[in-house]
Every structure is written in structure tokens, then in C-alpha cells.
Design an enzyme around this catalytic site. Structure first.
Site, PDB file in Angstrom:
ATOM      1  N   ASN A  27     -20.547  30.939   7.327  1.00  0.00           N
ATOM      2  CA  ASN A  27     -21.047  29.873   8.185  1.00  0.00           C
ATOM      3  C   ASN A  27     -19.788  29.188   8.737  1.00  0.00           C
ATOM      4  OD1 ASN A  27     -22.083  27.438   9.107  1.00  0.00           O
ATOM      5  ND2 ASN A  27     -22.644  26.682   7.059  1.00  0.00           N
ATOM      6  N   LYS A  69     -19.703  26.588  10.497  1.00  0.00           N
ATOM      7  CA  LYS A  69     -19.957  25.140  10.620  1.00  0.00           C
ATOM      8  C   LYS A  69     -19.509  24.658  11.998  1.00  0.00           C
ATOM      9  CE  LYS A  69     -19.769  24.797   5.653  1.00  0.00           C
ATOM     10  NZ  LYS A  69     -19.596  24.013   4.462  1.00  0.00           N
ATOM     11  N   HIS A  82     -29.431  24.274   5.586  1.00  0.00           N
ATOM     12  CA  HIS A  82     -28.145  24.071   4.925  1.00  0.00           C
ATOM     13  C   HIS A  82     -28.067  22.627   4.414  1.00  0.00           C
ATOM     14  CE1 HIS A  82     -23.835  23.514   4.336  1.00  0.00           C
ATOM     15  NE2 HIS A  82     -23.784  24.819   4.169  1.00  0.00           N
ATOM     16  N   GLU A  86     -25.836  20.449   4.492  1.00  0.00           N
ATOM     17  CA  GLU A  86     -25.270  19.469   5.436  1.00  0.00           C
ATOM     18  C   GLU A  86     -26.330  19.022   6.444  1.00  0.00           C
ATOM     19  OE1 GLU A  86     -21.917  21.876   6.512  1.00  0.00           O
ATOM     20  OE2 GLU A  86     -21.092  21.585   4.503  1.00  0.00           O
ATOM     21  N   GLU A 120     -27.021  27.526  -2.737  1.00  0.00           N
ATOM     22  CA  GLU A 120     -25.809  26.750  -2.498  1.00  0.00           C
ATOM     23  C   GLU A 120     -25.949  25.386  -3.161  1.00  0.00           C
ATOM     24  OE1 GLU A 120     -23.637  28.425   1.134  1.00  0.00           O
ATOM     25  OE2 GLU A 120     -25.012  26.922   1.898  1.00  0.00           O
ATOM     26  N   GLY A 138     -17.951  22.629   0.098  1.00  0.00           N
ATOM     27  CA  GLY A 138     -16.986  21.865   0.892  1.00  0.00           C
ATOM     28  C   GLY A 138     -15.761  21.385   0.135  1.00  0.00           C
ATOM     29  N   SER A 145     -17.846  26.851  -2.238  1.00  0.00           N
ATOM     30  CA  SER A 145     -16.445  26.990  -2.675  1.00  0.00           C
ATOM     31  C   SER A 145     -16.099  28.388  -3.201  1.00  0.00           C
ATOM     32  CB  SER A 145     -16.078  25.923  -3.714  1.00  0.00           C
ATOM     33  OG  SER A 145     -16.106  24.640  -3.125  1.00  0.00           O
TER      34      SER A 145
END
Ligand code: 13P
Length: 264
Positions: A12, A14, A100, A102, A172, A178, A218
Site C-alpha cells: 500500500n 498510502k 484500512h 488509517e 493488520e 506505521g 511494520s
């Protein structure tokens, strides 16, 4: 285990990389990974919306599948700022990432909106990559598995068994994603994948176990292969550590080696 399947590896991007940078990245990644048989590896990259036309033009999607980071659930209408599934399909995009963390944290995506988006993606014959994961607080309170079960059940509500080959799940954990994230230990990831697999089997006794489950959060060059050795892990969904083509290529090769050894 069921029939042998390819290792899934993807990234991804982002809100990184302009269209030109995406093109350069994809050209390098495609060349570096060209010799890896796609019967062993399925590679996908999910760039920003504005990079999608360049991405689709740049790659051979038999080698690198291109996905979008989100979609709206209606085909058209007065929905300023949204992107419809028809628009993605029109570009030649066949994979859509949904839910996701985020997006759930900052842009109001919920289990129910993710469900509507899954329906839209399937309606148009595309693949949905559904992201689920517990927060640090949910984990601490001992409700991580309940949270995962609910996310999966709601996202797949109304999805018929016949559409399961259009579904991938990414586990995730929010606390792992992140800059501030701490990667999950591989055995923990395996256990949580097992929880997700169990829900899938409950929902779809015949084919639920075949839905691929990817780990993300990560993942890096040093820990990627530890996940690949776990029996419940079908692939990796990588952020930062994949954004340089040479490094991602190296990670893919290390991971694939361990993946194959573990499944011999
Ligand atoms: P990082 O690998 O940078 O933690 O990001 C993972 C991710 O969010 C993939 O969707």
C-alpha cells in the site's frame, strides 16, 4: 492444507509517490522480479488514485496487479470527492483495498461502510482486500479476537460463497502499523490469522478456509520471513519497507524462500 497457492506480496503506497515516481518504482520492481514464476508469487501494488492511470499503463498486470486504496459504494451520484467502482473498473483496476485502519481512524470508515464497499467491489467483478485488526486498547482489554470476528462477519455479510475467490483479508493490528508501530510477533500473527480463518470456516464451511489472509504492520526486511514460516499466513501486506523497489525485491525473495521451505 488445501491446494498449493502462490505467496501474496503487496504494498500500500498510502499518500506517497507522484504519478511519475510510481511509474519509476513499478518499472524497477517489474524488472527486478520478472524472473520469479507467478505460479509461486502474486505481487500487487496499491498506489494513490492519481497514480492509477500511470500505474496501469506501466505494468503488465499478470506480473504486478494494481489496486486502489478505497472506493465509494455507489456507481454515480452527488458524492463530491468520491471515486466510484465504475471509475476504477474503467481504468483497468481489478483490486480494491477496503477498511484500512488509517481510513477507519481518520476518515470515518466503519464496519458497515466497509460492508457496503465490499458489495460494490464484488458487484463490479473486482477483488476486495479487506483490512481488519484490533487496536492496542482492544488488545489490552482482551477483546481483540471478538473485534476481529465482528469486523470479518460484518464485512462479509451478504457475500455469497461463490464470490469468495474475489476476497482477500489483511490482518493488520492497528498497534503494529506505521512509524510508531511495533510489529506483531510471528506466532501472535499466526494465532490471529487462525481466529480469522475460523470465522471464515463458520461462515462458509466449504470454501472459507481458502480465502487468503495476509499479515501487515511494520513488516521489514528482517522479520518478513518469520511471518512466511507460519502456516496460517498466506502473504504479506507491506508499507514503508516496500517503497524502494530493490529492497522490496530482496524482501520478496527472502520471504518466498522461507514460504516454499515451510510448505514442502
Ligand atoms: P507499515 O508496513 O509501514 O507499518 O504499513 C503497513 C500498512 O499499513 C499496509 O497497509
Amino acid at each position: 492444507m488445501g491446494k498449493p497457492r502462490p505467496l501474496l506480496m503487496g504494498s500500500n503506497l498510502k499518500m506517497y509517490k507522484t504519478a511519475g515516481q510510481t511509474r519509476e518504482y513499478l518499472a524497477a520492481l517489474q524488472e527486478l522480479t520478472a524472473d520469479i514464476p507467478r505460479t509461486e508469487l502474486q505481487l500487487f501494488i496499491i498506489p494513490s488514485f492519481t497514480s492509477l492511470p500511470a500505474a496501469v499503463e506501466q505494468v503488465d498486470q499478470d506480473l504486478i496487479r494494481i489496486g486502489a486504496q478505497n472506493v465509494f459504494w455507489e456507481d454515480q451520484g452527488a458524492w463530491t470527492g468520491e471515486i466510484s467502482p465504475l471509475m476504477l473498473k474503467d481504468l483497468g483496476v481489478g483490486l480494491v483495498e477496503l477498511g484500512h485502519s488509517e481510513r477507519r481512524e481518520h476518515f470515518g470508515d466503519t464496519d458497515l461502510t466497509v460492508q457496503r464497499k465490499v458489495q460494490a467491489v464484488l458487484r463490479h467483478g473486482m477483488h476486495a482486500l479487506i483490512c481488519v485488526g484490533e487496536t492496542a486498547q482492544e488488545k489490552e482489554l482482551g477483546v481483540g479476537t471478538e473485534r476481529l470476528r465482528a469486523q470479518v462477519k460484518i464485512a462479509l455479510h451478504g457475500v455469497p460463497e461463490g464470490a469468495l475467490d474475489q476476497i482477500w483479508i489483511a490482518y493488520e493490528p492497528v498497534w503494529a502499523i506505521g512509524e510508531k508501530g511495533v510489529p506483531a510477533e510471528a506466532p501472535y500473527a499466526n494465532e490471529m490469522h487462525g481466529v480469522i480463518r475460523q470465522v471464515l470456516k463458520e461462515l462458509y464451511p466449504n470454501r472459507g478456509a481458502d480465502v487468503p489472509i495476509l499479515y501487515g504492520g511494520s513488516v521489514n526486511l528482517d522479520n518478513a520471513d518469520s511471518f512466511a514460516a507460519q502456516p496460517e499466513v498466506d502473504g504479506l501486506f507491506v508499507g514503508r519497507s516496500a517503497w524502494e523497489a530493490a529492497r522490496f525485491n530482496e524482501m520478496i525473495r527472502r520471504t518466498l524462500k522461507v514460504w516454499k521451505e515451510a510448505r514442502r
